[in-house]
Design a protein around this motif. Sequence first.
Motif, PDB file in Angstrom:
ATOM      1  N   ALA A  26      21.144   8.696 -48.901  1.00 52.05           N
ATOM      2  CA  ALA A  26      22.402   8.964 -49.600  1.00 52.05           C
ATOM      3  C   ALA A  26      22.810   7.795 -50.487  1.00 52.05           C
ATOM      4  O   ALA A  26      23.581   7.955 -51.436  1.00 52.05           O
ATOM      5  CB  ALA A  26      23.506   9.271 -48.593  1.00 52.05           C
ATOM      6  N   THR A  27      22.268   6.593 -50.197  1.00 51.88           N
ATOM      7  CA  THR A  27      22.579   5.412 -51.008  1.00 51.88           C
ATOM      8  C   THR A  27      21.582   5.230 -52.156  1.00 51.88           C
ATOM      9  O   THR A  27      21.702   4.283 -52.927  1.00 51.88           O
ATOM     10  CB  THR A  27      22.563   4.139 -50.143  1.00 51.88           C
ATOM     11  N   GLY A  28      20.575   6.110 -52.224  1.00 57.57           N
ATOM     12  CA  GLY A  28      19.579   6.012 -53.289  1.00 57.57           C
ATOM     13  C   GLY A  28      18.327   5.263 -52.895  1.00 57.57           C
ATOM     14  O   GLY A  28      17.410   5.107 -53.715  1.00 57.57           O
ATOM     15  N   MET A  29      18.257   4.801 -51.656  1.00 58.40           N
ATOM     16  CA  MET A  29      17.071   4.072 -51.203  1.00 58.40           C
ATOM     17  C   MET A  29      15.980   5.037 -50.745  1.00 58.40           C
ATOM     18  O   MET A  29      16.270   6.145 -50.291  1.00 58.40           O
ATOM     19  CB  MET A  29      17.434   3.106 -50.069  1.00 58.40           C
ATOM     20  N   THR A  30      14.727   4.595 -50.847  1.00 53.29           N
ATOM     21  CA  THR A  30      13.583   5.391 -50.404  1.00 53.29           C
ATOM     22  C   THR A  30      13.349   5.165 -48.919  1.00 53.29           C
ATOM     23  O   THR A  30      13.374   4.020 -48.442  1.00 53.29           O
ATOM     24  CB  THR A  30      12.314   4.998 -51.186  1.00 53.29           C
ATOM     25  N   VAL A  31      13.119   6.243 -48.185  1.00 53.87           N
ATOM     26  CA  VAL A  31      12.948   6.166 -46.734  1.00 53.87           C
ATOM     27  C   VAL A  31      11.666   6.878 -46.314  1.00 53.87           C
ATOM     28  O   VAL A  31      11.334   7.935 -46.847  1.00 53.87           O
ATOM     29  CB  VAL A  31      14.131   6.817 -45.989  1.00 53.87           C
ATOM     30  N   LYS A  32      10.960   6.301 -45.343  1.00 54.91           N
ATOM     31  CA  LYS A  32       9.841   6.981 -44.687  1.00 54.91           C
ATOM     32  C   LYS A  32      10.055   6.838 -43.183  1.00 54.91           C
ATOM     33  O   LYS A  32      10.362   5.736 -42.701  1.00 54.91           O
ATOM     34  CB  LYS A  32       8.494   6.366 -45.089  1.00 54.91           C
ATOM     35  N   THR A  33       9.923   7.939 -42.460  1.00 52.97           N
ATOM     36  CA  THR A  33      10.176   7.894 -41.020  1.00 52.97           C
ATOM     37  C   THR A  33       8.901   8.169 -40.229  1.00 52.97           C
ATOM     38  O   THR A  33       8.008   8.890 -40.679  1.00 52.97           O
ATOM     39  CB  THR A  33      11.249   8.926 -40.618  1.00 52.97           C
ATOM     40  N   TYR A  34       8.856   7.582 -39.015  1.00 54.20           N
ATOM     41  CA  TYR A  34       7.697   7.725 -38.129  1.00 54.20           C
ATOM     42  C   TYR A  34       8.199   7.877 -36.699  1.00 54.20           C
ATOM     43  O   TYR A  34       9.178   7.231 -36.305  1.00 54.20           O
ATOM     44  CB  TYR A  34       6.784   6.505 -38.225  1.00 54.20           C
ATOM     45  N   ASP A  35       7.491   8.693 -35.905  1.00 56.00           N
ATOM     46  CA  ASP A  35       7.925   8.911 -34.526  1.00 56.00           C
ATOM     47  C   ASP A  35       7.294   7.938 -33.538  1.00 56.00           C
ATOM     48  O   ASP A  35       7.583   7.989 -32.344  1.00 56.00           O
ATOM     49  CB  ASP A  35       7.652  10.354 -34.103  1.00 56.00           C
ATOM     50  N   SER A  36       6.421   7.058 -34.025  1.00 56.19           N
ATOM     51  CA  SER A  36       5.777   6.090 -33.134  1.00 56.19           C
ATOM     52  C   SER A  36       5.242   4.913 -33.935  1.00 56.19           C
ATOM     53  O   SER A  36       5.053   5.015 -35.159  1.00 56.19           O
ATOM     54  CB  SER A  36       4.618   6.738 -32.368  1.00 56.19           C
ATOM     55  N   ALA A  37       4.975   3.826 -33.230  1.00 56.67           N
ATOM     56  CA  ALA A  37       4.383   2.647 -33.876  1.00 56.67           C
ATOM     57  C   ALA A  37       2.997   2.986 -34.410  1.00 56.67           C
ATOM     58  O   ALA A  37       2.611   2.551 -35.501  1.00 56.67           O
ATOM     59  CB  ALA A  37       4.304   1.495 -32.875  1.00 56.67           C
ATOM     60  N   ALA A  38       2.253   3.804 -33.648  1.00 58.21           N
ATOM     61  CA  ALA A  38       0.901   4.168 -34.064  1.00 58.21           C
ATOM     62  C   ALA A  38       0.922   4.943 -35.381  1.00 58.21           C
ATOM     63  O   ALA A  38       0.079   4.720 -36.263  1.00 58.21           O
ATOM     64  CB  ALA A  38       0.229   4.997 -32.975  1.00 58.21           C
ATOM     65  N   ALA A  39       1.872   5.859 -35.528  1.00 56.55           N
ATOM     66  CA  ALA A  39       1.981   6.642 -36.762  1.00 56.55           C
ATOM     67  C   ALA A  39       2.308   5.743 -37.952  1.00 56.55           C
ATOM     68  O   ALA A  39       1.774   5.926 -39.050  1.00 56.55           O
ATOM     69  CB  ALA A  39       3.046   7.725 -36.602  1.00 56.55           C
ATOM     70  N   PHE A  40       3.186   4.764 -37.714  1.00 54.80           N
ATOM     71  CA  PHE A  40       3.520   3.819 -38.782  1.00 54.80           C
ATOM     72  C   PHE A  40       2.305   3.002 -39.190  1.00 54.80           C
ATOM     73  O   PHE A  40       2.005   2.866 -40.390  1.00 54.80           O
ATOM     74  CB  PHE A  40       4.650   2.888 -38.332  1.00 54.80           C
ATOM     75  N   LEU A  41       1.577   2.467 -38.226  1.00 48.27           N
ATOM     76  CA  LEU A  41       0.417   1.623 -38.525  1.00 48.27           C
ATOM     77  C   LEU A  41      -0.680   2.409 -39.238  1.00 48.27           C
ATOM     78  O   LEU A  41      -1.403   1.855 -40.071  1.00 48.27           O
ATOM     79  CB  LEU A  41      -0.138   1.006 -37.232  1.00 48.27           C
ATOM     80  N   LYS A  42      -0.789   3.683 -38.939  1.00 44.07           N
ATOM     81  CA  LYS A  42      -1.795   4.517 -39.591  1.00 44.07           C
ATOM     82  C   LYS A  42      -1.484   4.699 -41.071  1.00 44.07           C
ATOM     83  O   LYS A  42      -2.388   4.803 -41.905  1.00 44.07           O
ATOM     84  CB  LYS A  42      -1.858   5.883 -38.895  1.00 44.07           C
ATOM     85  N   ASP A  43      -0.200   4.694 -41.418  1.00 45.87           N
ATOM     86  CA  ASP A  43       0.231   4.967 -42.796  1.00 45.87           C
ATOM     87  C   ASP A  43       0.476   3.702 -43.612  1.00 45.87           C
ATOM     88  O   ASP A  43       0.266   3.686 -44.820  1.00 45.87           O
ATOM     89  CB  ASP A  43       1.518   5.797 -42.766  1.00 45.87           C
TER      90      ASP A  43
END
Length: 206
Positions: A26-43
């Motif tokens: 809503a503030t104009g920033m880009t967001v990416k969400t992950y449900d786990s640390a492993a999912a984040f590290l993969k991306d």
Amino acid sequence: MTLDATVFVVDDDQAMRTSLQWLIEATGMTVKTYDSAAAFLKDYYPGRAGCLLLDVRMPGMSGLELQAHLATEGHRLPVIMITGHGDVAMAVRAMKAGAVDFIEKPFHDEDLLRSIRNALEFDEKTRASRLAKAEIVRRLAELTPREHEVMGMVTDGRSNKEIAAALGVSAKTVEAHRARVMEKMRADSLADLVRMALIAAPEGPL
């Protein structure tokens, strides 16, 4: 703020991830969400601009473990820890390990957004510092061994006469070396050269 900066949100609570995504976007920033640390590290790949909004307690790799892993791998993405009741001691550990902030649940939206903006600003400044240091190191690599010697003595505050005596050359030769050092380093003054030497030092600012 860097235009391509991304706020990475890692939280196993889907409702929390959705809420944070709506709030931040809503503030104009880009967001990416992950449900786990492993999912984040993969991306995630090194060098991406932004900050990491990280829940302390998660199944599998915890927030603290993910923070430690990123540090071990040399990633400098600023980390903001989100903590629930009873997690404050963990958050303090996270701060000591390099996190830029921790936010306790329930939190005020503005407090979280302020923390994110500060983290993104910190990331932008440190990224610029690393680029500046890399450029200075590149210029240093162009100096000859003798020019390195002369630069070291000049930035230690020694006069041309003292340098000439130490190296067994004439003061005129030292002047010539010094002029080439200033030219190759693109230094406008002695103070500028000293600043570069401090930045290029192993313990210099990153």
